[in-house]
Design an enzyme around this catalytic site. Sequence first.
Site, PDB file in Angstrom:
ATOM      1  N   GLY A 140      36.949  40.646  45.333  1.00 14.43           N
ATOM      2  CA  GLY A 140      37.291  41.612  44.459  1.00 14.43           C
ATOM      3  C   GLY A 140      36.748  41.934  43.249  1.00 14.43           C
ATOM      4  N   GLY A 164      36.097  44.697  40.829  1.00 19.93           N
ATOM      5  CA  GLY A 164      37.241  45.693  40.438  1.00 19.93           C
ATOM      6  C   GLY A 164      37.624  45.379  38.780  1.00 19.93           C
ATOM      7  N   GLN A 165      38.699  46.242  38.561  1.00 23.33           N
ATOM      8  CA  GLN A 165      39.156  46.104  37.135  1.00 23.33           C
ATOM      9  C   GLN A 165      39.333  44.819  36.549  1.00 23.33           C
ATOM     10  OE1 GLN A 165      42.937  47.402  36.153  1.00 23.33           O
ATOM     11  NE2 GLN A 165      42.268  48.282  34.164  1.00 23.33           N
ATOM     12  N   ASP A 197      32.489  40.489  46.559  1.00 24.57           N
ATOM     13  CA  ASP A 197      33.144  41.952  47.045  1.00 24.57           C
ATOM     14  C   ASP A 197      32.598  42.606  48.067  1.00 24.57           C
ATOM     15  OD1 ASP A 197      34.401  44.474  46.724  1.00 24.57           O
ATOM     16  OD2 ASP A 197      34.590  43.988  44.391  1.00 24.57           O
ATOM     17  N   ILE A 198      33.026  43.624  48.685  1.00 27.53           N
ATOM     18  CA  ILE A 198      32.533  44.044  49.850  1.00 27.53           C
ATOM     19  C   ILE A 198      31.265  44.934  49.815  1.00 27.53           C
ATOM     20  CG2 ILE A 198      33.523  46.424  49.611  1.00 27.53           C
ATOM     21  CD1 ILE A 198      34.732  46.024  52.680  1.00 27.53           C
ATOM     22  N   TYR A 230      51.802  50.469  48.643  1.00 27.78           N
ATOM     23  CA  TYR A 230      51.166  49.613  47.535  1.00 27.78           C
ATOM     24  C   TYR A 230      52.444  48.748  47.276  1.00 27.78           C
ATOM     25  CZ  TYR A 230      48.794  47.577  43.431  1.00 27.78           C
ATOM     26  OH  TYR A 230      48.481  46.589  42.606  1.00 27.78           O
ATOM     27  N   LYS A 281      53.059  44.953  48.159  1.00 26.89           N
ATOM     28  CA  LYS A 281      53.295  43.723  47.114  1.00 26.89           C
ATOM     29  C   LYS A 281      54.317  42.873  47.180  1.00 26.89           C
ATOM     30  CE  LYS A 281      49.500  44.123  44.929  1.00 26.89           C
ATOM     31  NZ  LYS A 281      48.436  42.961  44.863  1.00 26.89           N
ATOM     32  N   ILE A 314      47.407  47.717  33.687  1.00 27.97           N
ATOM     33  CA  ILE A 314      46.426  47.068  32.685  1.00 27.97           C
ATOM     34  C   ILE A 314      45.446  48.105  32.283  1.00 27.97           C
ATOM     35  CG2 ILE A 314      44.330  45.146  33.147  1.00 27.97           C
ATOM     36  CD1 ILE A 314      45.845  44.001  35.314  1.00 27.97           C
TER      37      ILE A 314
END
Length: 315
Positions: A8, A11-12, A34-35, A144, A148, A174
């Site tokens: 990932g 990502g951010q 990553d993908i 989501y 988690k 974030i």
Amino acid sequence: MERILVIGANGQIGSELVDALAAKHGANNVIAADISASSLYGAKVYEIVDVLDTQRLSDIAEQYQITQVYQLAALLSATGEQAPLKAWTLNMDGLLNILELARIRGEAGKPLKVFWPSSIAAFGPNTPPINTPQFTVMDPTTIYGISKLAGERLCEYYFEKYNIDVRSIRYPGIISYKSPPGGGTTDYAIAIFHAALRNETYSCFLEAKTTLPMIYMPDAIRATISLMEAPAEKLSIRSSYNVAGLSFNARELAAAIQKKRPTFSIEYVPDSRQAIAATWPQSLNDDVARKDWQWKAEVNLDALVRDMLENVQPS
């Protein structure tokens, strides 16, 4: 010597974590994955990896003799609500694949330390919203958040049953100037700066007084690396640690921006994300993280606003 795989990486969190880890451990020792293809950020090595492809994960771990994995690939809260099955599959099977990889390699004498991010989305409408404790009611209402919470239980299970050294943080929202908003309920706190720098009125999808826990990216990265570097015997939590940064609502953030840009204006047009935010905490108690690995946030709201306004590149 650590050999670190960041899944990932586009990502951010991943994009900035790769930079920080490369600076600390050497760019050759950080494999960004990553993908889809992207820039290398701070790493010299980039691999296209689907976290749902167990054979590819095994091959990469063996090829680079990986000792740490940061599994960051996920669909976030608002995006996940648009594709619940896809979110569940990616979020849960992705974590399970990494935990199984760690189990298999550990049994072969090649232990893996694992980081996986949880979220304040794991809490819910019956969670105490003020100074939310480490141990409390958790009844998430989004796919989501449900993933988690389930992931936290899996992490602790793999630690207790297989002695996997897995570590986790319940991230607040974030905020970062390096990455655009990415489909999260707290992402208004990034989008608002883009609007301010374009001299546009910002249309906020949350109500003015909806207070949420937030953290500035430098603090989030520091917390992540500090937790991963903490001695295992000092850690009392193997589900996920509460980590607090700062708490504010959209009106307070707008007022802080207006100190620097007096002409900035905001309007409030709540959408479906308001219902999600209403189930989340307003502030977090992170006493356990402070005790176990001496965590403490450093960035306040004024410093965050100043840095964002100086560094955001308007989209």
